[in-house]
Write a protein that holds these residues in place. Structure first.
Motif, short mmCIF file in Angstrom:
data_model
loop_
_atom_site.label_atom_id
_atom_site.label_comp_id
_atom_site.label_asym_id
_atom_site.label_seq_id
_atom_site.Cartn_x
_atom_site.Cartn_y
_atom_site.Cartn_z
N LEU A 197 0.51 70.19 86.37
CA LEU A 197 1.22 70.17 87.66
C LEU A 197 1.09 68.79 88.31
N PHE B 209 -6.27 73.60 92.66
CA PHE B 209 -6.56 74.47 91.51
C PHE B 209 -7.43 73.78 90.46
N LYS C 125 3.64 76.27 88.37
CA LYS C 125 2.99 76.92 89.51
C LYS C 125 2.80 78.42 89.24
N TYR D 208 -14.97 77.63 89.16
CA TYR D 208 -14.91 78.89 88.42
C TYR D 208 -15.56 78.73 87.04
N THR E 278 -11.42 89.14 87.12
CA THR E 278 -12.74 89.10 86.47
C THR E 278 -13.89 89.31 87.46
N VAL F 197 -2.79 82.75 86.00
CA VAL F 197 -4.19 82.54 85.61
C VAL F 197 -5.11 82.87 86.79
N PHE F 198 -4.67 82.49 87.99
CA PHE F 198 -5.48 82.77 89.19
C PHE F 198 -5.66 84.30 89.35
N GLY G 206 -5.04 91.86 83.99
CA GLY G 206 -6.28 91.17 83.60
C GLY G 206 -7.25 92.04 82.82
N LEU H 135 -13.64 85.45 78.44
CA LEU H 135 -12.37 85.33 79.15
C LEU H 135 -12.47 84.36 80.33
N PRO H 136 -13.55 84.46 81.18
CA PRO H 136 -13.63 83.50 82.27
C PRO H 136 -13.62 82.05 81.80
N LEU I 239 -5.58 86.48 86.94
CA LEU I 239 -6.51 86.90 85.88
C LEU I 239 -7.94 86.58 86.30
N MET I 240 -8.12 85.43 86.99
CA MET I 240 -9.46 85.05 87.47
C MET I 240 -9.97 86.07 88.50
N PHE J 74 -3.35 73.67 83.31
CA PHE J 74 -2.10 73.82 84.07
C PHE J 74 -2.12 72.97 85.35
N SER J 75 -3.31 72.85 85.97
CA SER J 75 -3.40 72.03 87.19
C SER J 75 -3.11 70.57 86.85
N LEU K 194 2.56 79.81 86.32
CA LEU K 194 1.51 79.95 85.29
C LEU K 194 0.13 79.84 85.93
N ILE K 195 -0.02 78.89 86.85
CA ILE K 195 -1.31 78.74 87.55
C ILE K 195 -1.64 80.01 88.31
N MET K 196 -0.62 80.56 88.99
CA MET K 196 -0.87 81.77 89.78
C MET K 196 -1.21 82.96 88.87
N LEU L 143 -10.11 81.15 80.88
CA LEU L 143 -9.29 81.03 82.10
C LEU L 143 -9.57 79.73 82.84
N LEU M 278 -7.75 77.07 80.98
CA LEU M 278 -6.30 77.19 81.18
C LEU M 278 -5.89 76.71 82.57
N CYS M 279 -6.67 77.13 83.58
CA CYS M 279 -6.36 76.75 84.96
C CYS M 279 -6.44 75.22 85.11
#
Lengths: 152, 515
Positions: free
Chosen positions: A58, A13, B167, A20, B180, B173-174, B448, A43-44, B176-177, A54-55, B169-171, A47, A50-51
């Protein structure tokens, strides 16, 4: 170092967020949109950050636990691969040989792959079933199904 | 309100809609019985059919399937100790021992009565709670909606379980991605389409739901080699009596009553859903039981069976409250329903109550009908419906694959969608092997577009400033709740490494078969 599922997931991710985020920066904007408080990139971009965040979280919280390793033993990837190829072939043949024939072949192929070898069962569970389903779609629901490029 | 109830009643009692309830309950019961396929997959499989129906009938069908699937899951839990979905895992704790004691009929009847009561109590509370909440939420502004969506998404992540929060939270966001991809709604600019005309409209909700739930679940069954397992051996002659004695009814009545109310409350919380409700209700009932009664739990206790069954059905009803009144789905299944409503051009939320009262009320009324159908039609027919379980897996699996694929194809008539489904299935399998939950992704995807829309509007109103977060007390309040919801499980995880075993099981399974 033990590479656990969390490590792999975090790295994957993180990569996704970078790619992304890069493409988010390439989104074309209509003239003047860059001065707007919110545009197609906003927004992209959020995101992607954020991704990435969070990665990293993790990755940082992933424990070096050997029980959390990705174990692929015991999974039947070969059969799943064949089923997925069958689905792709179904998609490819649908336009060419039409709904009836491609659906019958898909079902027969699916039964065969999963171990059914009796010809009678293979045919009985596919031909009448697809034909009735086709009749319902075409006659009852009035849905037009192209006969396939080879037959038109 | 009475006008609305009558509108809903007149829509729900239309012969076609009544037929939809019956068909939905039967189809749901059958799909729910199949191990691995839960309410989410069952509802996803129904979407293509609902596209040809009017919104009320479509949603009524899906609501029927939802109930049927939860009931079907209970049936396979009791008969073969193979829960069809996570929300009926607890049912097997006491249901299966009862079946082993040749009291399967009684267990099934008790499950059906408890589900009926749970669903009924839930439907009655919903009848009053939903319009009240809808009236309040009419005063909501775009910033409040944005905050609510953030709350919904964080709540789903927070309830995803121990070690799963990041995990999830990542999903989210994924998801939401993924949302788009396609043309930007406000400017029309293509985003992440890579020059493909097939992606201009984005990835369809139906395609994503089918690929991540129906297709992936079935392919995972094959991957784990479960398609080779013997079909369950069931002797229907050993079901036993379906009657409950007066003493037994007296014993379980209080359990059913408190579990129903408790389940409804848990179901209303965004992200909690039927699974958590059933585990918590079981735990609550065991704690309330006397020392002697406690020993029976896990060995065929009637109270142990009635509690989760009442709670999971009441929670299923409860999860419709945030969907119908705020447009925020409370569970994976209601997320799929939200997507279906949006596809119909109906925007769930407070305006639904005003703009489409027929949809709003007919869904609520039909839920009650669904419960009646389950009780008077499904229960006596269980011995026959469960015979479908013995269809050999090598036949059943390709059929489910076929319906999933053709369901998507018949909406778009574009074979690109089939190939896209295969790609998404491969990605979903990979993510599942890494223990990433799928439900938050679908929720993120569905919310989203709405989220971006509301954020854009809020920022435009406040001239690009984030002041909307703290200037409106309601928005600030919701954001604070969202932060608390996400921080509490994270802090709890840090503080305590030891937790109750039941809770562990519940949270590790939620997200997939969760109702």
């Amino acid at each position: 170092m033990i590479l656990t599922k969390d490590h792999i997931g975090g790295l994957v991710f993180l990569g996704v967020s970078v790619v992304y985020g890069y493409h988010a920066g390439q989104i074309p904007l209509i003239p003047g949109d860059e001065f707007e408080p919110f545009n197609a990139r906003s927004l992209p971009t959020i995101l992607a950050w954020l991704c990435g965040l969070f990665s990293l979280a993790l990755l940082a919280s992933a424990k070096q636990d050997s029980n959390k390793r990705l174990r692929l033993l015991g999974y039947d990837f070969e059969l799943v691969g064949k089923l997925l190829v069958l689905m792709v072939l179904f998609g490819l043949t649908l336009d060419w040989i039409g709904f009836l024939l491609s659906s019958m072949l898909f079902l027969i192929g699916g039964y065969w792959l999963l171990g059914e070898r009796r010809i009678k069962t293979l045919l009985l569970a596919s031909v009448p079933f697809v034909f009735i389903f086709w009749l319902v779609l075409v006659q009852l629901l009035d849905i037009y199904l192209a006969p396939g490029r080879l037959f038109s | 309100m009475l006008d609305g109830i009558f509108t809903g009643l007149s829509t729900a009692v239309m012969p076609f809609n009544l037929m939809m309830v019956v068909v939905g309950c039967f189809a749901g019961t059958f799909i729910g019985m199949l191990p691995g396929l839960g309410p989410i997959s069952a509802v996803a499989l129904m979407i293509p059919i609902t596209y040809g129906l009017d919104p009320s009938s479509g949603i009524i069908l899906m609501a029927g399937v939802y109930y049927g699937a939860v009931f079907g899951g209970s049936t396979s839990s009791i008969l073969i100790n193979a829960p069809g979905c996570a929300s009926t895992v607890v049912t097997s704790f006491d249901g299966y021992p009862l079946a082993q004691q040749k009291q399967a009929g009684k267990a099934l009847a008790l499950a059906a009565y408890s589900s009926f009561t749970g669903g009924t109590v839930g439907a009655i509370i919903l009848l009053f709670a939903a319009p009240a909440l809808a009236t309040v939420s009419l005063s909501f502004q775009s910033s409040d909606y944005f905050a609510l969506m953030v709350l919904g998404l964080t709540a789903v992540a927070a309830f995803s379980g121990k070690g799963q929060v990041i995990k999830a939270l990542i999903m989210t966001v994924f998801g939401l991605m993924v949302a788009t991809v396609g043309s930007d709604v406000t400017s029309g600019t293509p985003r992440f389409t890579f020059g493909s005309i097939n992606l201009i409209d984005g990835i369809s909700f139906l395609l994503l739901a089918m690929a991540t739930f129906a297709l992936t679940e079935v392919v995972m069954t094959v991957l784990r080699g479960k398609h080779n397992e013997e079909e369950p051996d069931m002797d229907m002659s050993e079901l036993g009596s379906m009657k409950l004695s007066r003493e037994e009814i007296k014993e379980i009545a209080p359990t059913v009553a408190r579990s129903s109310v408790f389940g409804f409350i848990v179901g209303v919380l965004p992200g909690a859903g039927a699974t958590i409700a059933s585990f918590l209700a079981y735990g609550l009932e065991r704690n309330l039981a006397s020392a002697k009664e406690k020993l029976k739990f896990g060995r065929g206790s009637l109270r142990g069976l009635a509690a989760p069954e009442s709670a999971n059905n009441a929670a299923s009803t409860g999860s419709f409250v945030p969907l119908l009144t705020l447009g925020i789905p409370g569970s994976g299944t209601t997320a799929i329903m939200l997507g279906a409503l949006i596809a119909y051009g109906i925007q769930p939320g407070p305006r639904l109550f005003v703009d489409n009262p027929d949809v709003f009320w007919s869904v609520i009324i039909s839920m009650y009908f669904g419960n009646i159908v389950l009780l008077i039609l499904n229960l006596p027919l269980i011995p026959y419906i469960s015979r479908l379980l013995v269809i050999p897996r090598p036949i059943l699996i390709p059929l489910i694959l076929f319906f999933s694929i053709i369901g998507v194809y018949l909406v778009s008539f574009n074979t690109f969608d089939i190939h896209m489904m295969v790609i998404i299935t491969v990605v979903a399998i990979f993510l599942k092997l890494l223990d990433f939950p799928m439900a938050p992704m679908l929720l993120g995807y569905i919310l989203g577009g709405l989220m971006e829309d509301n954020l854009s509007r809020s920022l435009t109103i406040y001239d690009g400033s984030l002041a909307f977060i703290w200037e409106r007390p309601l928005t600030l309040g919701i954001f604070v709740v969202a932060i608390v919801v996400i921080l509490v499980p994270m802090l709890a995880q840090l503080r305590s490494s030891k937790s109750v075993k039941d809770r562990d099981t519940a949270v590790s399974t939620i997200g997939e078969g969760e109702g």
